[in-house]
Design an enzyme around this catalytic site. Sequence first.
Site: not given
Ligand code: GLU
Length: 419
Positions: A105, A189, A352
């Site tokens: 992250k 999501t 993704s």
């Molecule tokens: N930010 C999103 C999460 O917390 C997606 C992360 C991604 O696609 O790598 O799952």
Amino acid sequence: MAEYNPFDNVVTVVKEAAERLGYEESDYETLLHPERQMEVSIPVRMDDGEIKVFTGYRVQHSTTRGPAKGGIRFHPAVNMDEVKALSAWMTFKCAVVNIPYGGAKGGVIVDPKKLSKSELRHLTRRYTAMISPIIGPNQDIPAPDVNTNPEIMGWIMDTYSMLKGHSEPGVVTGKPLAIHGIPGRMSATGRGVMFTCKNILDKYSIAIGDCTVAIQGFGNVGGTAARLLYKEGFTVVAVSDVSGGLYKKDGLNIYDILEFTKKNPGKLLEDYEAEGVEHIPGEKILKTECTILIPAAMENQLNEQTAGNVKAKIVVEAANGPTSLEGDKILNERNIPVVPDILCNAGGVVVSYLEWVQNQQAIYWEETETNAKLKHVMDRSFGEVWDTAQENKVTLREAAYMIAIKRVVEANQIRGIWP
Ligand code: GLU
């Protein structure tokens, strides 16, 4: 009240699940420590000529099951403990849905609404350059998170490609479609959250027509979940954003609200007016009487102060870490099932992954195929978590962590510790 530290929360949950699996501390010790943590100072020349230095982070929690993967958030409350926790949640999220990634992250301490477009672009490019030694399509692949979007992902892709001297679309996901993004990523999501709601209703034999929903957060995740649930026939009785909430007992017209926010950029839910729609204070959303409560905003929303007031029958976690340890305990004692974040909001990273697979192979397919693949992964993973919870008589969160930790520990044991 104990101070909330999201990484301590992760450590506790991991230890409990690992012990339930019968692991020794040495089996899971590495999971309690992110592999790599980077802090960068990002100088930006502001439009008025002044130089401001922002602080940014990138944390790689694990690369055992594959390249590190996870979003980048731009938010004034970002800090190292939060980014560490978010990176660990990514490891377990990717493991529970069984996609071949570890977890990472990133974040920058900034309120992007206070920056001009050009300041935001400069900030993104310099941040990308500073973390460029540790990211890459086979190393660590960023993506959108709170307050970041496809346009920002496009700048990341371009900056990294310029530094490498060739186009490298697979370095980041959630890109605009014109530069190797995947149709369906933006809604992924929220779509995954919708599939999860259907799956849990099925288990409790509740018909969609009898299901009322309240959603905290009306951004990309909350807004999309609201739209798709509304489309599927759920009655969305309440939604909220930073400005406050809207409530209508017999159901809000979500299309109308989305149309309003789309047509009036910058306007928030407090500005929306329609017949029969009541304005409520933001914090009231968590107390809404409904079948499913969906926290889709930030961490630590359902905690020792708020969890006792929840009037929903089920909680479906669309945000990362919306429930604190104390909040979780209270909801369990009150027999309110919680579908955990690492399962429920995994749709984003699943798509993704599909985007990255397409980029790596330069093969592209239709959105219907992407959505079908997403549904398959979400349904399969939900089924595994549900069955594990039943078999072991544990909560859905404990079950999700048991599955995830087992996968990561097994991979760790097979690989061994180098050298
Ligand atoms: N930010 C999103 C999460 O917390 C997606 C992360 C991604 O696609 O790598 O799952």
